[in-house]
Design a protein around this motif. Structure first.
Motif, PDB file in Angstrom:
ATOM      1  N   LYS A 281      38.704  34.509  66.466  1.00 16.97           N
ATOM      2  CA  LYS A 281      39.847  33.903  66.142  1.00 16.97           C
ATOM      3  C   LYS A 281      39.786  33.738  64.616  1.00 16.97           C
ATOM      4  N   MET A 282      38.904  34.243  63.791  1.00 18.19           N
ATOM      5  CA  MET A 282      38.665  33.807  62.481  1.00 18.19           C
ATOM      6  C   MET A 282      40.146  34.234  61.635  1.00 18.19           C
ATOM      7  N   LEU A 283      40.378  33.665  60.639  1.00 14.56           N
ATOM      8  CA  LEU A 283      41.618  33.935  59.977  1.00 14.56           C
ATOM      9  C   LEU A 283      41.262  34.784  58.696  1.00 14.56           C
ATOM     10  N   GLY A 284      42.289  35.595  58.359  1.00 16.41           N
ATOM     11  CA  GLY A 284      42.061  36.288  56.890  1.00 16.41           C
ATOM     12  C   GLY A 284      42.238  35.296  55.602  1.00 16.41           C
ATOM     13  N   PRO A 285      41.668  35.832  54.517  1.00 18.67           N
ATOM     14  CA  PRO A 285      41.593  34.887  53.408  1.00 18.67           C
ATOM     15  C   PRO A 285      42.682  34.949  52.425  1.00 18.67           C
ATOM     16  N   ASP A 286      42.987  34.020  51.671  1.00 17.26           N
ATOM     17  CA  ASP A 286      43.905  34.123  50.548  1.00 17.26           C
ATOM     18  C   ASP A 286      43.130  35.038  49.640  1.00 17.26           C
ATOM     19  N   TRP A 287      43.597  36.302  49.421  1.00 22.95           N
ATOM     20  CA  TRP A 287      42.879  37.120  48.565  1.00 22.95           C
ATOM     21  C   TRP A 287      42.672  36.827  47.128  1.00 22.95           C
ATOM     22  N   ARG A 288      43.294  35.917  46.705  1.00 21.05           N
ATOM     23  CA  ARG A 288      43.357  35.374  45.380  1.00 21.05           C
ATOM     24  C   ARG A 288      42.025  34.546  45.123  1.00 21.05           C
ATOM     25  N   HIS A 289      41.526  34.190  46.096  1.00 20.06           N
ATOM     26  CA  HIS A 289      40.389  33.148  46.039  1.00 20.06           C
ATOM     27  C   HIS A 289      39.113  33.553  46.488  1.00 20.06           C
ATOM     28  N   VAL A 290      39.035  35.096  46.813  1.00 16.93           N
ATOM     29  CA  VAL A 290      37.827  35.575  47.267  1.00 16.93           C
ATOM     30  C   VAL A 290      36.914  35.942  46.030  1.00 16.93           C
ATOM     31  N   SER A 291      35.374  35.827  46.387  1.00 17.83           N
ATOM     32  CA  SER A 291      34.500  35.672  45.440  1.00 17.83           C
ATOM     33  C   SER A 291      33.953  37.190  45.072  1.00 17.83           C
ATOM     34  N   VAL A 292      34.209  38.142  46.129  1.00 16.37           N
ATOM     35  CA  VAL A 292      33.698  39.397  45.669  1.00 16.37           C
ATOM     36  C   VAL A 292      34.926  40.357  45.423  1.00 16.37           C
ATOM     37  N   TRP A 293      35.002  41.100  44.427  1.00 19.78           N
ATOM     38  CA  TRP A 293      35.992  42.398  44.019  1.00 19.78           C
ATOM     39  C   TRP A 293      35.048  43.341  43.887  1.00 19.78           C
ATOM     40  N   LYS A 294      35.756  44.639  44.446  1.00 17.68           N
ATOM     41  CA  LYS A 294      35.389  45.843  44.073  1.00 17.68           C
ATOM     42  C   LYS A 294      36.291  46.652  43.233  1.00 17.68           C
ATOM     43  N   ASN A 295      35.702  47.602  42.308  1.00 16.71           N
ATOM     44  CA  ASN A 295      36.681  48.543  41.418  1.00 16.71           C
ATOM     45  C   ASN A 295      36.664  49.722  42.068  1.00 16.71           C
ATOM     46  N   GLN A 296      37.863  50.452  42.450  1.00 18.27           N
ATOM     47  CA  GLN A 296      37.897  51.775  43.026  1.00 18.27           C
ATOM     48  C   GLN A 296      39.010  52.568  41.991  1.00 18.27           C
ATOM     49  N   LYS A 297      38.177  53.285  41.361  1.00 18.45           N
ATOM     50  CA  LYS A 297      38.585  53.863  40.121  1.00 18.45           C
ATOM     51  C   LYS A 297      39.806  53.362  39.287  1.00 18.45           C
ATOM     52  N   GLY A 298      39.435  52.100  38.936  1.00 17.67           N
ATOM     53  CA  GLY A 298      40.359  51.334  38.157  1.00 17.67           C
ATOM     54  C   GLY A 298      41.204  50.468  38.870  1.00 17.67           C
ATOM     55  N   TYR A 299      41.071  50.376  40.372  1.00 15.41           N
ATOM     56  CA  TYR A 299      41.886  49.699  41.185  1.00 15.41           C
ATOM     57  C   TYR A 299      41.016  48.288  41.768  1.00 15.41           C
ATOM     58  N   PRO A 300      41.076  47.494  40.986  1.00 12.77           N
ATOM     59  CA  PRO A 300      40.346  46.023  41.620  1.00 12.77           C
ATOM     60  C   PRO A 300      40.757  45.649  42.998  1.00 12.77           C
ATOM     61  N   ASN A 301      39.796  45.610  43.849  1.00 11.29           N
ATOM     62  CA  ASN A 301      40.247  45.444  45.189  1.00 11.29           C
ATOM     63  C   ASN A 301      39.323  43.991  45.793  1.00 11.29           C
ATOM     64  N   PRO A 302      40.111  42.993  46.074  1.00 17.77           N
ATOM     65  CA  PRO A 302      39.425  41.867  46.613  1.00 17.77           C
ATOM     66  C   PRO A 302      38.888  42.100  48.049  1.00 17.77           C
ATOM     67  N   GLN A 303      37.570  41.750  48.203  1.00 15.73           N
ATOM     68  CA  GLN A 303      36.913  41.827  49.640  1.00 15.73           C
ATOM     69  C   GLN A 303      36.928  40.793  50.585  1.00 15.73           C
TER      70      GLN A 303
END
Length: 375
Positions: A281-303
């Motif tokens: 039943k878990m809900l998805g996050p508001d991506w703006r407030h997640v703590s971990v981001w990855k960088n994919q060839k210059g594209y910041p991607n919230p995890q």
């Protein structure tokens, strides 16, 4: 907006997708030019899949109200391909706030489901003649973009909406992996099929045999979405292929993909069985407030953290089941039918926030269309 988002971040009415990017965020391509992890990244994929669902459902039920629903889904897909004014570019989704802003980086995955869904819709009893003409125009535009951009000069990349090469490699249409090789000729074949324009038939035949040869060994561990998109491409090519020998080879490829999906289906069902009802039943996050981001060839991607797994296995269950039903459905075993029925009956669809439930619907109605599941 007539398009579909990737997840829900709330079960409260009116707040289900409050996390979606604002028009201002999309206009500055925040957080990345693909809209990754924002809920706006897979609208063309999901819309194409939903059109297929509605075609199968109509074939079973003959419910006339589905005509309006299908027309609405088509309108959303057409918006993805036209609202930005870039001929033949299939945007991932359209910002619901202003109804026009898009992320500039698409992918071959988006185009695959987009074309496959429109092709199935065109050949169903659902669209009227005016809608069929619109489908012809849209598919022709997509094919024209491929002819213009998918060249050795661009490393066979159909490029972003701004005309720049995609740095991630996800818009390359040729010299790709085995599960992706049939995408380009499928687009040309579908465009030829609805328009009968010799220009597209020539491109289809130019790539078809080589693409099928390259499709022989997609690998044992591809995710279900990759197998489904491969099967969608092969389905169009198999239906339209005039050469009996090549048609038989395409059928062999589809059977192999089905066998791979069968293993995936068994595996993902075991993963779901290990999850508690509360986890599912878990809900998805508001991506703006997640703590971990990855960088994919210059594209910041919230995890998304733990939610990613729930979202993923929900989707994989439906996708892998659907692949099984797309070739020789009579060969689907009684055990596989029982597993699919058990999945559908036991799933809490009112409290699952993943867009993956669209593929559960797709598998259900494809099975019903082939007389495999009783209502």
């Amino acid at each position: 907006m007539q398009t579909f988002g990737d997840y829900l971040s709330s079960y409260d009415p009116g707040k289900e997708q409050a996390h979606l990017p604002t028009a201002e965020e999309v206009k500055r391509q925040y957080p990345n030019p693909c809209g990754y992890s924002t809920g706006m990244e897979d609208g063309a994929i999901l819309g194409g899949a939903m059109l297929s669902v509605l075609c199968d459902r109509f074939a079973v039920t003959h419910d006339e109200t589905l005509r309006e629903k299908a027309a609405s889904v088509f309108a959303g897909l057409k918006r993805c391909a036209t609202v930005h004014g870039v001929r033949g570019f299939v945007a991932r989704n359209v910002c619901p706030e202003d109804g026009k802003s898009v992320y500039i980086n698409s992918s071959r995955d988006q185009v695959t489901h987009f074309v496959h869904g429109l092709w199935q819709y065109y050949h169903s009893p659902l669209p009227d003649e005016d809608t069929k003409q619109q489908i012809r125009a849209v598919l022709a535009d997509v094919a024209e973009r491929m002819i213009q951009f998918v060249t050795p000069k661009n490393d066979f990349d159909f490029c972003r909406a701004d005309g720049e090469r995609c740095p991630l490699g996800i818009c390359r249409m040729w010299n790709v992996q085995a599960h992706e090789a049939a995408r380009l000729p499928m687009i040309y074949a579908a465009a030829w099929d609805v328009t009968r324009d010799e220009r597209y038939r020539k491109e289809w035949r130019r790539y078809a045999a080589d693409a099928i040869a390259q499709s022989a060994n997609p690998g044992e561990n591809k995710p279900a979405y990759a197998l489904l998109q491969m099967q969608c491409s092969l389905e169009v090519l198999h239906e339209l292929e005039p050469d009996a020998e090549l048609k038989a080879t395409i059928h062999e490829r589809m059977t192999h993909v089905r066998d791979l999906a069968a293993k995936r289906f068994t595996s993902v069902l075991s993963q779901i069985a290990k999850k508690s009802p509360e986890e599912m039943k878990m809900l998805g996050p508001d991506w703006r407030h997640v703590s971990v981001w990855k960088n994919q060839k210059g594209y910041p991607n919230p995890q998304w953290g733990p939610y990613r797994d729930v979202w993923h296995i929900t989707r994989e269950a439906g996708e892998s089941a659907l692949v099984l039903l797309m070739v020789d459905p009579a060969s689907v075993s009684a055990a596989q039918q029982s597993s699919l029925a058990g999945l559908i009956r036991g799933f809490d669809y009112e409290h699952n926030s993943s867009c993956g439930i669209i593929y559960h619907l797709a598998a259900y109605w494809k099975a019903r269309r082939n007389h495999l599941l009783v209502p």
